[in-house]
Design a protein around this motif. Structure first.
Motif, mmCIF file in Angstrom:
data_model
loop_
_atom_site.group_PDB
_atom_site.id
_atom_site.type_symbol
_atom_site.label_atom_id
_atom_site.label_comp_id
_atom_site.label_asym_id
_atom_site.label_seq_id
_atom_site.Cartn_x
_atom_site.Cartn_y
_atom_site.Cartn_z
ATOM 1 N N GLN A 170 -3.064 2.433 -20.349
ATOM 2 C CA GLN A 170 -4.053 1.535 -19.751
ATOM 3 C C GLN A 170 -5.403 2.204 -19.551
ATOM 4 O OE1 GLN A 170 -2.901 -0.596 -16.245
ATOM 5 N NE2 GLN A 170 -0.987 -1.357 -17.109
ATOM 6 N N ARG A 171 -5.414 3.474 -19.157
ATOM 7 C CA ARG A 171 -6.675 4.114 -18.770
ATOM 8 C C ARG A 171 -7.707 4.120 -19.895
ATOM 9 N NH1 ARG A 171 -6.847 10.225 -16.559
ATOM 10 N NH2 ARG A 171 -5.924 10.545 -18.619
ATOM 11 N N PRO A 190 0.813 -1.225 0.000
ATOM 12 C CA PRO A 190 0.000 0.000 0.000
ATOM 13 C C PRO A 190 0.844 1.271 0.000
ATOM 14 C CG PRO A 190 -0.831 -1.581 1.604
ATOM 15 C CD PRO A 190 0.496 -2.098 1.148
ATOM 16 N N HIS A 191 2.040 1.207 0.589
ATOM 17 C CA HIS A 191 2.940 2.360 0.572
ATOM 18 C C HIS A 191 3.384 2.670 -0.855
ATOM 19 C CE1 HIS A 191 6.096 5.106 1.976
ATOM 20 N NE2 HIS A 191 6.902 4.495 1.125
ATOM 21 N N LEU A 192 3.564 1.640 -1.668
ATOM 22 C CA LEU A 192 4.003 1.835 -3.044
ATOM 23 C C LEU A 192 2.873 2.301 -3.962
ATOM 24 C CD1 LEU A 192 6.228 -1.348 -3.501
ATOM 25 C CD2 LEU A 192 7.039 1.022 -3.519
ATOM 26 N N ALA A 193 1.693 1.720 -3.796
ATOM 27 C CA ALA A 193 0.628 1.935 -4.770
ATOM 28 C C ALA A 193 -0.550 2.742 -4.248
ATOM 29 C CB ALA A 193 0.123 0.581 -5.274
ATOM 30 N N GLY A 194 -0.614 2.981 -2.953
ATOM 31 C CA GLY A 194 -1.796 3.621 -2.389
ATOM 32 C C GLY A 194 -2.746 2.576 -1.821
ATOM 33 N N ARG A 195 -3.439 2.926 -0.760
ATOM 34 C CA ARG A 195 -4.249 1.932 -0.056
ATOM 35 C C ARG A 195 -5.419 1.423 -0.870
ATOM 36 N NH1 ARG A 195 -4.521 3.676 6.327
ATOM 37 N NH2 ARG A 195 -2.255 3.886 6.638
ATOM 38 N N SER A 196 -5.967 2.232 -1.762
ATOM 39 C CA SER A 196 -7.152 1.802 -2.507
ATOM 40 C C SER A 196 -6.826 0.866 -3.654
ATOM 41 C CB SER A 196 -7.907 3.020 -3.051
ATOM 42 O OG SER A 196 -7.081 3.742 -3.963
ATOM 43 N N LEU A 255 -2.648 -6.382 -16.214
ATOM 44 C CA LEU A 255 -2.265 -4.978 -16.253
ATOM 45 C C LEU A 255 -1.914 -4.463 -14.866
ATOM 46 C CD1 LEU A 255 -4.765 -3.579 -18.912
ATOM 47 C CD2 LEU A 255 -2.410 -4.361 -19.205
ATOM 48 N N ALA A 256 -2.473 -5.070 -13.813
ATOM 49 C CA ALA A 256 -2.035 -4.727 -12.456
ATOM 50 C C ALA A 256 -0.583 -5.142 -12.257
ATOM 51 C CB ALA A 256 -2.931 -5.402 -11.427
ATOM 52 N N ARG A 257 -0.199 -6.278 -12.799
ATOM 53 C CA ARG A 257 1.205 -6.711 -12.690
ATOM 54 C C ARG A 257 2.127 -5.725 -13.403
ATOM 55 N NH1 ARG A 257 -1.591 -11.724 -12.728
ATOM 56 N NH2 ARG A 257 -0.782 -13.198 -11.184
ATOM 57 N N VAL A 258 1.692 -5.207 -14.543
ATOM 58 C CA VAL A 258 2.500 -4.208 -15.245
ATOM 59 C C VAL A 258 2.696 -2.980 -14.363
ATOM 60 C CG1 VAL A 258 2.588 -2.685 -17.262
ATOM 61 C CG2 VAL A 258 1.741 -5.019 -17.518
ATOM 62 N N VAL A 272 -8.657 4.539 -13.726
ATOM 63 C CA VAL A 272 -8.263 5.919 -13.435
ATOM 64 C C VAL A 272 -7.424 6.033 -12.170
ATOM 65 C CG1 VAL A 272 -10.333 6.792 -14.580
ATOM 66 C CG2 VAL A 272 -10.372 6.430 -12.106
ATOM 67 N N HIS A 273 -7.152 4.918 -11.492
ATOM 68 C CA HIS A 273 -6.316 4.979 -10.295
ATOM 69 C C HIS A 273 -4.956 5.583 -10.661
ATOM 70 C CE1 HIS A 273 -3.902 3.648 -6.848
ATOM 71 N NE2 HIS A 273 -5.054 3.593 -6.202
ATOM 72 N N PRO A 274 -4.403 6.441 -9.807
ATOM 73 C CA PRO A 274 -3.151 7.135 -10.152
ATOM 74 C C PRO A 274 -1.997 6.229 -10.545
ATOM 75 C CG PRO A 274 -4.124 8.141 -8.204
ATOM 76 C CD PRO A 274 -4.956 6.921 -8.518
ATOM 77 N N THR A 275 -2.042 4.960 -10.186
ATOM 78 C CA THR A 275 -0.940 4.066 -10.552
ATOM 79 C C THR A 275 -0.776 3.923 -12.063
ATOM 80 O OG1 THR A 275 -2.496 2.239 -10.234
ATOM 81 C CG2 THR A 275 -0.952 2.686 -8.444
ATOM 82 N N HIS A 276 -1.822 4.228 -12.830
ATOM 83 C CA HIS A 276 -1.686 4.077 -14.289
ATOM 84 C C HIS A 276 -0.645 5.047 -14.838
ATOM 85 C CE1 HIS A 276 -3.545 7.670 -16.187
ATOM 86 N NE2 HIS A 276 -4.191 7.763 -15.043
ATOM 87 N N LYS A 277 -0.396 6.147 -14.114
ATOM 88 C CA LYS A 277 0.583 7.129 -14.576
ATOM 89 C C LYS A 277 2.010 6.618 -14.446
ATOM 90 C CE LYS A 277 -2.436 10.903 -13.054
ATOM 91 N NZ LYS A 277 -2.563 12.056 -12.137
ATOM 92 N N ALA A 278 2.208 5.583 -13.638
ATOM 93 C CA ALA A 278 3.558 5.033 -13.471
ATOM 94 C C ALA A 278 4.009 4.244 -14.683
ATOM 95 C CB ALA A 278 3.603 4.134 -12.232
ATOM 96 N N VAL A 279 3.049 3.816 -15.505
ATOM 97 C CA VAL A 279 3.370 2.996 -16.682
ATOM 98 C C VAL A 279 3.550 3.914 -17.868
ATOM 99 C CG1 VAL A 279 2.650 1.087 -18.147
ATOM 100 C CG2 VAL A 279 1.990 1.120 -15.733
ATOM 101 N N PRO A 280 4.754 4.035 -18.412
ATOM 102 C CA PRO A 280 4.955 4.920 -19.559
ATOM 103 C C PRO A 280 4.287 4.356 -20.794
ATOM 104 C CG PRO A 280 6.960 3.692 -19.106
ATOM 105 C CD PRO A 280 6.006 3.377 -17.992
ATOM 106 N N VAL A 281 3.767 5.246 -21.630
ATOM 107 C CA VAL A 281 3.178 4.842 -22.917
ATOM 108 C C VAL A 281 4.274 4.922 -23.948
ATOM 109 C CG1 VAL A 281 1.434 5.336 -24.649
ATOM 110 C CG2 VAL A 281 0.936 5.724 -22.230
ATOM 111 N N ARG A 282 4.630 3.784 -24.482
ATOM 112 C CA ARG A 282 5.718 3.729 -25.459
ATOM 113 C C ARG A 282 5.166 3.341 -26.815
ATOM 114 N NH1 ARG A 282 7.636 0.922 -20.913
ATOM 115 N NH2 ARG A 282 9.436 1.867 -19.891
#
Length: 461
Positions: free
Chosen positions: A118-119, A52-58, A170-173, A242-252
């Motif tokens: 992903q979003r 949860p510290h890495l990705a957020g509790r939700s 996609l969660a694993r990504v 739309v969870h903020p973690t999607h921003k961690a994955v770069p779009v290449r």
């Protein structure tokens, strides 16, 4: 910088927050005083407490429940169509269409996510999947009574499987992107922990999903499980998207589409590298096909086995025993020593799985089978976690979503294959013959592990 006494931002805050510049008093404005600063809170020390510290509790609850509709879809289609038509054959065909659609559609969704992010892909998939499942519910009650082939029903089942949002892969990504921000052993340990959790989450959802279908269909109505799946898809999948973690994955952008022609020698070198990458990626995918074959054939063989002692419905409870021990063992991978490399984990776990699988042929009672399944589940979870980890290692960065979804679709395709082959053997030769299929699948996992160890050694050198 943070003001004294404020908390350090979480890793996700850096994805969207801009640096702040605040006016501070100068030394001539105020007396000089010793600075009093609070030490920033250190991350949790527990392996799973760090997630949860890495990705957020939700992120964890949303990602867990957003993948539940996929686990409900195949069994839900089988239950609804069988109930509405009275035909087990047609119900099985609809369920098979869902599986084929998912096996084909999953890598497509992964490739689109790699290219466009992903979003947007998940948001569109959620809407399309909800419409396709609603069409499946509607066509199940409108099957022609003249005996003609219900093309609309099968097409809607195929589209429902093909459009199903691939939340788990996609969660694993996202975990791979988030843990890559760390350094050295901590990053590797966090990734192992995250993948261990993901393996357990998959096991739990694929146990809970069919159980939820059975409860809702038997207590209320056979269409209700799929209706609930629609509601969960249209609410939880967008929340995951739309969870903020999607921003961690770069779009290449996929390389090669707009690049200038390369020199002949460079092209040859790139072709050789591409061939090595394809070989390295194909082995984990084939391993997941073998794993799916193990799952599907075990389920089918257990149905035949339990029918010999009580009723075939007990097979679901027996299979849940395998899932529970597998999920627990998957969690344990987070605590394995770092010196125990992924290739060695695959070999050892698959060897143990291949050695234990023949015990499925031994039990002559339900109690004996429970003991075997508890024991056999112990290497299953670690094999799944390890194969996904190796898939992430060998996958090109710009195709990570494609590879992760291909691994998931391999499980789906293998499950259909294993169920079909074991079903034929059970029908004509009994459950002992059917159990030969998971034994062979476990052996194939070990052989593929041997090949992967050699390929992975070349890939990383």
């Amino acid at each position: 910088m943070n003001e004294p006494g404020t908390l350090n931002p979480s890793p996700l805050s850096s994805l969207s927050a801009e640096p702040e510049v605040s006016a501070r008093p100068t030394e001539t404005d105020v007396p000089v005083r010793p600075a009093v600063s609070a030490a920033p809170p250190s991350p949790p020390r527990g392996r799973f407490a760090r997630l949860p510290h890495l990705a957020g509790r939700s992120f964890i609850p949303v990602g867990l429940f957003a993948r539940l509709p996929l686990a409900m879809l195949t069994v839900g289609a089988l239950t609804l169509v069988t109930s509405s038509t009275g035909s087990y054959a047609l119900g099985g065909t609809a369920a098979g269409a869902v599986g084929i659609g998912s096996a084909i559609g999953a890598p497509v969704i992964g490739a689109l996510a790699d290219r466009h992010g992903q979003r947007p892909v998940l948001l569109v998939a959620a809407v399309l999947n909800a419409l396709a499942v609603l069409a499946l519910i509607g066509t199940a009650w409108a099957v022609p009574e003249d005996g003609s082939f219900p093309a609309a029903l099968i097409l809607s089942a195929f589209l429902a499987g093909g459009s199903c949002p691939q939340v788990g892969p996609l969660a694993r990504v996202r975990w791979m992107a988030l843990t890559a921000r760390g350094k050295g052993k901590d990053a590797d340990r966090d990734l192992d922990t995250a993948l261990s959790y993901e393996g357990t989450a998959d096991e739990l959802t694929f146990v809970l999903g069919p159980a939820l279908v059975g409860i809702l269909a038997s207590v209320v109505a056979p269409w209700l499980p799929l209706a609930v799946a629609v509601v969960m898809t249209i609410t939880l999948v967008p929340a995951f998207a739309v969870h903020p973690t999607h921003k961690a994955v770069p779009v290449r952008l996929i390389p090669g589409a707009n690049s200038a022609p390369a020199h002949a020698a460079g092209t040859s070198a790139k072709s050789s590298r591409a061939a090595r990458i394809h070989a390295a990626v194909s082995l984990p995918v084939l391993a997941m096909v073998a794993m799916g074959t193990f799952f599907g054939s075990t389920q089918t063989a257990l149905s035949s086995f339990s029918a010999s002692f009580a009723t075939s419905e007990i097979a679901g409870l027996l299979y849940a025993v395998l899932g529970v021990s597998s999920a627990a063992a998957a969690l344990s991978v987070a605590y394995w020593p770092r010196s125990f490399k992924p290739a060695a984990r695959w070999l050892v776990s698959a060897a143990l799985m291949a050695g234990l699988a023949p015990l499925l042929l031994a039990p002559d009672s339900l109690g004996g089978m429970v003991g075997v399944l508890l024991l056999l589940g112990l290497p299953v979870g670690p094999v799944m976690v390890t194969v996904f980890a190796i898939g992430g290692i060998v996958a090109p960065a710009e195709r990570l979503g494609t590879v992760m979804t291909a691994l998931a679709s391999g499980i789906v395709a293998g499950t259909a294959l294993g169920a079909s082959v074991a079903g034929q053997l059970a029908q004509h030769a009994g459950y002992h013959a059917a159990f030969a299929v998971p034994v062979a699948a476990a052996g194939a996992l070990f052989v593929l592990g041997v090949a992967a160890a050699a390929v992975l050694r070349k890939h990383t050198t």
